[in-house]
Design a protein around this motif. Structure first.
Motif, PDB file in Angstrom:
ATOM      1  N   ILE A  30       5.938   7.966  -5.384  1.00 47.33           N
ATOM      2  CA  ILE A  30       4.993   7.972  -4.263  1.00 47.33           C
ATOM      3  C   ILE A  30       5.526   8.839  -3.135  1.00 47.33           C
ATOM      4  O   ILE A  30       4.791   9.626  -2.522  1.00 47.33           O
ATOM      5  CB  ILE A  30       4.726   6.536  -3.791  1.00 47.33           C
ATOM      6  CG1 ILE A  30       3.970   5.755  -4.875  1.00 47.33           C
ATOM      7  CG2 ILE A  30       3.942   6.525  -2.483  1.00 47.33           C
ATOM      8  CD1 ILE A  30       3.811   4.275  -4.574  1.00 47.33           C
ATOM      9  N   HIS A  89      -0.945  13.431  -6.623  1.00 46.03           N
ATOM     10  CA  HIS A  89      -0.245  12.385  -7.360  1.00 46.03           C
ATOM     11  C   HIS A  89       0.842  13.011  -8.233  1.00 46.03           C
ATOM     12  O   HIS A  89       0.594  13.977  -8.952  1.00 46.03           O
ATOM     13  CB  HIS A  89      -1.239  11.592  -8.218  1.00 46.03           C
ATOM     14  CG  HIS A  89      -2.281  10.890  -7.410  1.00 46.03           C
ATOM     15  ND1 HIS A  89      -3.588  10.763  -7.800  1.00 46.03           N
ATOM     16  CD2 HIS A  89      -2.197  10.290  -6.198  1.00 46.03           C
ATOM     17  CE1 HIS A  89      -4.269  10.113  -6.873  1.00 46.03           C
ATOM     18  NE2 HIS A  89      -3.439   9.817  -5.891  1.00 46.03           N
ATOM     19  N   THR A 145       0.844  -1.188   0.000  1.00 41.51           N
ATOM     20  CA  THR A 145       0.000   0.000   0.000  1.00 41.51           C
ATOM     21  C   THR A 145       0.883   1.243   0.000  1.00 41.51           C
ATOM     22  O   THR A 145       2.107   1.168   0.163  1.00 41.51           O
ATOM     23  CB  THR A 145      -0.908   0.016   1.234  1.00 41.51           C
ATOM     24  OG1 THR A 145      -0.085   0.129   2.409  1.00 41.51           O
ATOM     25  CG2 THR A 145      -1.746  -1.245   1.315  1.00 41.51           C
ATOM     26  N   GLU A 146       0.248   2.407  -0.154  1.00 42.87           N
ATOM     27  CA  GLU A 146       1.026   3.643  -0.129  1.00 42.87           C
ATOM     28  C   GLU A 146       1.730   3.814   1.209  1.00 42.87           C
ATOM     29  O   GLU A 146       2.904   4.202   1.260  1.00 42.87           O
ATOM     30  CB  GLU A 146       0.113   4.845  -0.393  1.00 42.87           C
ATOM     31  CG  GLU A 146       0.856   6.176  -0.395  1.00 42.87           C
ATOM     32  CD  GLU A 146      -0.038   7.351  -0.689  1.00 42.87           C
ATOM     33  OE1 GLU A 146      -0.399   8.072   0.264  1.00 42.87           O
ATOM     34  OE2 GLU A 146      -0.380   7.552  -1.869  1.00 42.87           O
ATOM     35  N   LYS A 147       1.029   3.508   2.302  1.00 40.61           N
ATOM     36  CA  LYS A 147       1.655   3.653   3.618  1.00 40.61           C
ATOM     37  C   LYS A 147       2.831   2.707   3.767  1.00 40.61           C
ATOM     38  O   LYS A 147       3.884   3.080   4.309  1.00 40.61           O
ATOM     39  CB  LYS A 147       0.628   3.393   4.720  1.00 40.61           C
ATOM     40  CG  LYS A 147       1.213   3.540   6.113  1.00 40.61           C
ATOM     41  CD  LYS A 147       0.230   3.187   7.209  1.00 40.61           C
ATOM     42  CE  LYS A 147       0.875   3.279   8.588  1.00 40.61           C
ATOM     43  NZ  LYS A 147      -0.053   2.880   9.676  1.00 40.61           N
ATOM     44  N   LYS A 152       3.886  12.369  -1.686  1.00 35.17           N
ATOM     45  CA  LYS A 152       3.470  12.503  -0.288  1.00 35.17           C
ATOM     46  C   LYS A 152       4.133  13.702   0.369  1.00 35.17           C
ATOM     47  O   LYS A 152       3.516  14.383   1.209  1.00 35.17           O
ATOM     48  CB  LYS A 152       3.822  11.229   0.482  1.00 35.17           C
ATOM     49  CG  LYS A 152       3.213  11.175   1.883  1.00 35.17           C
ATOM     50  CD  LYS A 152       1.685  11.171   1.826  1.00 35.17           C
ATOM     51  CE  LYS A 152       1.066  11.005   3.196  1.00 35.17           C
ATOM     52  NZ  LYS A 152      -0.404  10.973   3.148  1.00 35.17           N
ATOM     53  N   ARG A 173       8.486   3.808  -6.049  1.00 36.01           N
ATOM     54  CA  ARG A 173       8.615   4.280  -4.673  1.00 36.01           C
ATOM     55  C   ARG A 173       8.981   5.763  -4.618  1.00 36.01           C
ATOM     56  O   ARG A 173       8.474   6.507  -3.782  1.00 36.01           O
ATOM     57  CB  ARG A 173       9.686   3.468  -3.946  1.00 36.01           C
ATOM     58  CG  ARG A 173       9.240   2.073  -3.522  1.00 36.01           C
ATOM     59  CD  ARG A 173      10.292   1.434  -2.632  1.00 36.01           C
ATOM     60  NE  ARG A 173       9.831   0.169  -2.068  1.00 36.01           N
ATOM     61  CZ  ARG A 173      10.471  -0.481  -1.105  1.00 36.01           C
ATOM     62  NH1 ARG A 173      11.591   0.010  -0.597  1.00 36.01           N
ATOM     63  NH2 ARG A 173      10.002  -1.623  -0.644  1.00 36.01           N
ATOM     64  N   THR A 199       4.727   1.503   1.391  1.00 38.19           N
ATOM     65  CA  THR A 199       5.811   2.010   0.554  1.00 38.19           C
ATOM     66  C   THR A 199       6.526   3.175   1.219  1.00 38.19           C
ATOM     67  O   THR A 199       7.767   3.234   1.248  1.00 38.19           O
ATOM     68  CB  THR A 199       5.256   2.446  -0.812  1.00 38.19           C
ATOM     69  OG1 THR A 199       4.684   1.316  -1.472  1.00 38.19           O
ATOM     70  CG2 THR A 199       6.349   3.029  -1.687  1.00 38.19           C
ATOM     71  N   LEU A 200       5.762   4.099   1.768  1.00 38.53           N
ATOM     72  CA  LEU A 200       6.363   5.265   2.415  1.00 38.53           C
ATOM     73  C   LEU A 200       7.161   4.863   3.650  1.00 38.53           C
ATOM     74  O   LEU A 200       8.240   5.414   3.911  1.00 38.53           O
ATOM     75  CB  LEU A 200       5.276   6.270   2.799  1.00 38.53           C
ATOM     76  CG  LEU A 200       4.550   6.941   1.631  1.00 38.53           C
ATOM     77  CD1 LEU A 200       3.351   7.736   2.140  1.00 38.53           C
ATOM     78  CD2 LEU A 200       5.495   7.844   0.851  1.00 38.53           C
ATOM     79  N   GLN A 213     -10.922   9.060  -1.570  1.00 33.64           N
ATOM     80  CA  GLN A 213     -10.112   7.850  -1.623  1.00 33.64           C
ATOM     81  C   GLN A 213     -10.369   6.993  -0.388  1.00 33.64           C
ATOM     82  O   GLN A 213     -10.261   7.476   0.741  1.00 33.64           O
ATOM     83  CB  GLN A 213      -8.628   8.197  -1.690  1.00 33.64           C
ATOM     84  CG  GLN A 213      -7.717   6.986  -1.795  1.00 33.64           C
ATOM     85  CD  GLN A 213      -6.251   7.354  -1.840  1.00 33.64           C
ATOM     86  OE1 GLN A 213      -5.874   8.463  -1.470  1.00 33.64           O
ATOM     87  NE2 GLN A 213      -5.414   6.445  -2.295  1.00 33.64           N
TER      88      GLN A 213
END
Length: 771
Positions: A404, A382, A85-87, A408, A401, A89-90, A366
């Motif tokens: 993203i 984005h 997920t985005e979280k 963010k 990555r 990945t971050l 979202q």
């Protein structure tokens, strides 16, 4: 059976425990970290040999959240954890960035760092626990890691720094959500979102974090003393200095001349020519001494950095000839895309971004499914980085990555200045497409994204600008660079990004390529960044100084209305029947929350107004004496029923249709006809009596009632009817008696054998009859 080693400390009001030797024993290093009831397992494995020809460090960090950790089953069709997920990945990037610089130069063995969240208590954030577990696992693994590091989150609530607040509470209750990673002596990484904090407040938060991190580092060292594996033996590269001087004699002057070219394309071409010259010069070694040949070519990048860094420190001369604190020329324009709700083209030197803002309804929010459960976000940003932006051929597709992470960062910069949902009930999406890049495209995204929001009419509190700072550090000598180029980023020691308004900082991100920096350097960088941000804000205001007062003609309109919570079921209807009918008939979208806040959206204002009136008719009470628009829905012998306020019906008696006598209601009205009515009376049961005759049907204005008031009727004579005697059985006999066929005249002379043309009372609803 298990040779378990454990260390525990009290930290921030909770117990932090690090354990090794019981789980994942075949990994080079494995640590189970527990903080509160949040548990993270981190396992580190390292390849013992380097792949042939490999000339980079293949470190990969994976952070994964198991839904079972929170007692949840994943949503979706497959019901299992899927791609990151985005979280996730971050967080993987968050762990990677501070540990990567702490491996020795020339170490190219592949390393995997895998962090898995096994338990989540809903209070203790797992990302910082994972960072600590990764540092501990690397420290005990024996790989050449120059750590350990520690990490923590800091909030700023009521003027006090708070250690490890819950992430969503850090900004809900306070003004700062800051993540810091550091060694015992220096800060390695900073990531933050803030509500316009001053430079002094941000520095204080970093210092507070560093003090707390030292406690964790002490615990990791204690664990390593108990259970660390033997350190790897690393081959030392001898003669590097001599090889560097040999290379300098071949292409040193060529590189120095190349880095005086201000145009990026020309500079890259000149650098490539120098590299080709080096390959040709040492080509004789390619067969006789392949290792020596490759070693010399690898040092080209080192020589480039040496030339650029010495020029900056000695002469204050940057690659493109600017002063250390000088920002490249800026050009901004807005509204250049005709159909976008908001658009901006932001150009700073050779970095350029096309940013668009699109406004949507609640349907466009979202959905985020994580350990905390389902949540919804009405702000998205984005970021895309196509290969043509740097003049290259490369992969073009889903974001990686880096994309993203950059998106963010820009999100954090702009999020603090957004209006509340109550003031601006739109879903906002910013899209940034980088069309040129030579230094800090993420900061260009912040500036362009801010301009595009203002162009779209988003009422942000204040404009936001961003700037990327660099650092050249040699011993005790250092130089801080404003608005760094791509080459200054690659050859320098720091990438320090700061964004904010004229009132303060909204985000700060720092990555270090050396073993950390001091607070003195960070303070200097923040001070210089503030001046750069103010300059960029001034340039942005030349294009657009504040948000537009009107939305784009192509953007949806959203109106809100608040209703009594007790009326929600009336608006929705059984099985959603009413609200579906409103949407189908008006064409507007209607959303209602549990608190009775209704959002009505459409690009057509008339559709919004129709839906609003309909809902108001359902929820509002009619007022006696007020005039309403209505529609005839049913005609009966004694009048017509009129629907008004969208959800209410009332009766217009035939006597209230016109001042003159009306024979039949159909002589005046027909079903579906639009009429204007005045409320005359609402009885205790909620029945409504309406009038058309006292309202001008063209203008809706009230007319003077010229009809004389009806005389009150006298009570019927006869007094006490006395004893009525035996009336006989109810089931038989002729009950008509003296009344005959009941075709008698009443005391006003009207016949009562059917609906009275003159307005008799027998066929009127009871609440309309005279007393």
């Amino acid at each position: 059976m298990f040779d378990t080693k454990t260390v525990s400390i009290e930290w921030g009001g909770k117990t932090l425990t690090l354990e090794t030797g019981r789980i994942a024993r075949q990994a080079d290093g494995a640590v189970l970290a527990t903080y509160g009831e949040t548990v993270v397992l981190c396992a580190v494995t390292a390849a013992k040999n380097v792949k042939e020809g490999q000339d980079f460090f293949p470190l990969t960090v994976h952070y994964q959240e198991k839904f079972s950790a929170a007692g949840r089953i994943p949503g979706g069709f497959f019901k299992r954890e899927r791609g990151a997920t985005e979280k996730e990945t971050l967080t993987s990037r968050l762990i990677d960035r501070p540990i990567r610089p702490l491996f020795p130069e020339g170490f190219y063995n592949e390393i995997n760092v895998i962090c898995q969240v096994l338990s989540f208590d809903g209070e203790t954030e797992a990302d910082m626990v994972a960072m600590i577990a990764a540092s501990a696992a690397l420290t005990i693994s024996g790989v050449p890691f120059m750590g350990p590091i520690g990490g923590c989150r800091v909030g700023y609530i009521d003027g006090e720094y708070v250690l490890n607040p819950k992430q969503d509470k850090a900004l809900e209750d306070g003004r700062l959500d800051l993540v810091v990673a550091a060694t015992h002596d220096a800060v390695m990484m900073v990531e933050s979102e803030a509500k316009e904090l001053t430079e002094e407040e941000m520095l204080g938060a970093v210092a507070f974090a560093h003090d707390e991190i030292r406690k964790v580092i002490g615990a990791i060292i204690d664990l390593a003393e108990q259970g660390a594996k033997d350190p790897w033996q690393i081959d030392k590269v001898d003669g590097k200095a001599a090889l560097l001087e040999e290379l300098r004699g071949v292409i040193g002057e060529d590189l120095a001349a190349a880095y005086k070219l201000t145009n990026k394309s020309e500079r890259q071409a000149a650098v490539n020519d120098a590299r080709t010259k080096a390959r040709e010069h040492f080509s004789g070694l390619a067969e006789s001494d392949p290792a020596g040949y490759m070693g010399r070519l690898k040092l080209v990048k080192t020589l480039e950095g040496d030339i650029v860094r010495k020029a900056i420190l000695k002469d204050g001369t940057r690659i493109d000839g600017r002063k250390l604190d000088q920002v490249r020329p800026i050009e901004s324009m807005v509204g250049f895309l005709p159909r976008a709700h908001g658009s901006a083209l932001f150009t700073r030197g050779e970095t350029q971004a096309i940013c668009t803002t699109t406004l949507g309804t609640k349907d466009s929010e979202q959905m985020i499914d994580g350990l905390e459960g389902l949540s919804y976000s009405n702000f998205m940003l984005h970021y895309n980085f196509p290969p043509y932006s740097v003049g290259e051929v490369g992969r073009f597709g889903a974001p990686g990555r880096r994309e993203i992470g950059h998106g963010k960062l820009a999100w954090r910069a702009l999020h603090p200045v957004l209006p509340s949902k109550e003031d601006f009930p739109y879903t906002i999406r910013i899209l940034s497409d980088i069309t040129e890049s030579n230094g800090s495209s993420s900061m260009a995204t912040i500036c362009g994204g801010c301009l595009s929001m203002m162009d779209a009419g988003v009422p942000i509190e204040r404009p936001v600008s961003g700037i990327a700072m660099g650092l050249i550090l040699e011993g005790n000598d250092f130089a801080v660079l404003s608005d760094i180029l791509g080459d200054e980023d690659h050859l320098g020691d720091m990438d320090f990004k700061v964004a904010g308004t004229e009132n303060g900082i909204t985000t700060m991100q720092m990555d270090i390529k050396v073993a950390g920096i001091t607070q003195e350097i960070m303070g200097k960088a923040l001070e210089q960044a503030k001046a750069g941000r103010q300059h960029i804000l001034g340039e942005m205001q030349k294009a657009l100084g504040s948000a537009r007062n009107e939305l784009s003609a192509h953007a949806p309109r959203i109106e809100t209305m608040q209703i009594d919570k007790a009326k929600i079921r009336d608006v929705i209807g059984t099985g959603g029947k009413v609200i579906r009918e409103i949407v189908a008939e008006t064409g507007a979208k209607v959303d209602i929350d549990d608190e009775g806040l209704i959002k009505i959206s459409s690009s057509d204002v008339s559709q919004i107004e129709a839906a609003r009136k309909w809902i108001a008719g359902i929820t509002e009470e009619a007022e006696v004496g007020k005039v309403y628009d209505g529609k005839v829905v049913n005609i009966v012998d004694f009048g017509a029923f009129v629907n008004f306020m969208g959800g209410k019906d009332g009766l217009v008696h035939v006597s209230e249709m016109k001042n003159e006598r009306v024979e039949k209601p159909t002589d005046v009205v027909s079903e579906g006809q639009e009429v204007k009515v005045k409320v005359l009376e609402i009885d205790q049961r909620g029945k409504v009596r309406l009038s058309m005759r006292v309202v001008d049907q063209e203008t809706g204005e009230e007319l003077e009632d010229t009809r004389p008031p009806r005389e009150p009727r006298e009570p019927r004579s006869g007094g006490d009817r006395g004893d009525r005697g035996d009336r006989g059985p109810r089931g038989g006999g002729d009950r008509r008696g003296p009344r005959g066929n009941r075709d008698r005249k009443d005391d006003r002379g009207g016949r009562r054998d059917g609906p009275s043309a003159g307005g008799g009372d027998d066929h009127m609803p009871a609440f309309l009859k005279d007393d």
